[in-house]
Design an enzyme around this catalytic site. Structure first.
Site, PDB file in Angstrom:
ATOM      1  N   LYS A  85       2.130   3.152 -10.445  1.00  0.00           N
ATOM      2  CA  LYS A  85       2.422   4.189  -9.441  1.00  0.00           C
ATOM      3  C   LYS A  85       3.485   5.152  -9.961  1.00  0.00           C
ATOM      4  CE  LYS A  85       1.490   1.262  -5.434  1.00  0.00           C
ATOM      5  NZ  LYS A  85       2.153   0.343  -4.515  1.00  0.00           N
ATOM      6  N   LEU A 127       0.918  -8.197  -7.896  1.00  0.00           N
ATOM      7  CA  LEU A 127       0.315  -6.913  -7.540  1.00  0.00           C
ATOM      8  C   LEU A 127       1.028  -6.496  -6.272  1.00  0.00           C
ATOM      9  CD1 LEU A 127      -3.576  -7.330  -7.934  1.00  0.00           C
ATOM     10  CD2 LEU A 127      -2.106  -5.737  -9.172  1.00  0.00           C
ATOM     11  N   ASP A 128       1.318  -5.198  -6.126  1.00  0.00           N
ATOM     12  CA  ASP A 128       1.975  -4.734  -4.910  1.00  0.00           C
ATOM     13  C   ASP A 128       1.136  -5.106  -3.690  1.00  0.00           C
ATOM     14  OD1 ASP A 128       3.860  -3.535  -6.518  1.00  0.00           O
ATOM     15  OD2 ASP A 128       2.885  -1.566  -6.460  1.00  0.00           O
ATOM     16  N   LYS A 129       1.795  -5.168  -2.532  1.00  0.00           N
ATOM     17  CA  LYS A 129       1.079  -5.548  -1.313  1.00  0.00           C
ATOM     18  C   LYS A 129      -0.116  -4.617  -1.062  1.00  0.00           C
ATOM     19  CE  LYS A 129       1.721  -6.720   3.527  1.00  0.00           C
ATOM     20  NZ  LYS A 129       2.607  -6.765   4.677  1.00  0.00           N
TER      21      LYS A 129
END
Ligand code: URA
Length: 240
Positions: A191, A104-106
């Site tokens: 995104k 998962l992205d930061k």
């Protein structure tokens, strides 16, 4: 199945491989009631009883956890650049050789599975398995009503990347909230898909992977082992 004694003890998370050798040398490990000092002794964990300091070990071949990743924490096992999800876990769990199942992205949050089972990890992530990942998103502007059809047809991103058909469920007309369901995991995919339909994401939370939903009792940063029923549900899906 035969495994080395030091590996069997380490797999319970009681001690690191180095500490295990010390426990053995000190005679603190009993195999069927008899002190055993050789780390490389091979044995069948189903057929023997191994005890450390009088405590009998329960052998499990692999470990599976769910964690509510908070924003700002990296889905990595180690990184100089900031806190990692492993640092949120307990001392015992940090010794189990766990790694995140996908990333998962930061700045993203939500359901992150952790395991020491590489085959399981590969199959949950692989688009071939078709395990659907569900994300709740909030967006900077209302999501256009035509966006679900574009997702269903298979979007082409700004750089020409083609996405598999995906689901976009709107909360209602003019809403800045939606649910996205994907069976693949390209870099920043949600995104980039939301940006492609003109609705940049302001919040991204993974809420389910296949049949496994993020436990609503977990607060950001909290984690727990998967139950047997949950493990079976996920295994059922990835074998199918
Ligand atoms: N899609 C994204 O853009 N980021 C994630 O972390 C996961 C899916």
């Amino acid at each position: 199945m035969q495994i080395r004694l030091d590996k069997l003890i380490a797999s319970a998370g009681l001690a690191s491989r180095g500490e295990v050798r010390l426990l053995l040398r000190q005679g603190r490990v009993l195999v069927d009631g008899v002190p055993e000092k050789s780390a490389d002794r091979k044995l069948d964990p189903e057929a023997v009883r191994v005890a450390v300091d009088g405590r009998e070990l329960v052998y499990v071949a692999h470990h599976y956890y769910m964690l509510y990743k908070p924003p700002g924490v990296l889905s990595a096992t180690e990184d100089g650049a900031g806190p990692t999800v492993l640092e949120l876990m307990g001392e015992t769990e940090r010794r189990l050789g766990l790694f995140p199942v996908g990333r998962l992205d930061k700045d993203a949050e939500g359901l992150l599975l952790l395991t020491d089972d590489g085959d399981f990890c590969h199959r949950v992530i692989s688009p071939k398995s078709g395990v659907e990942k569900t994300y709740y998103v909030e967006t900077a502007v209302p999501v256009p009503e035509a966006a679900p059809a574009a997702f269903a047809a298979g979007l082409t991103l700004a750089d020409g990347t083609r996405c598999r058909p995906a689901k976009l469920l709107l909360f209602g007309p003019g809403e800045r909230r939606a649910t996205v369901k994907l069976t693949e995991g390209k870099f920043h995919q949600v995104k980039r898909m939301m940006a492609a339909v003109g609705s940049p994401v302001t919040l991204l939370r993974r809420v389910a992977e296949g049949a496994l939903a993020l436990d609503p009792a977990l607060a950001p940063g909290e984690w727990r082992a998967l139950t047997e029923a949950e493990r079976e549900a996920v295994f059922g899906e990835i074998r199918a």
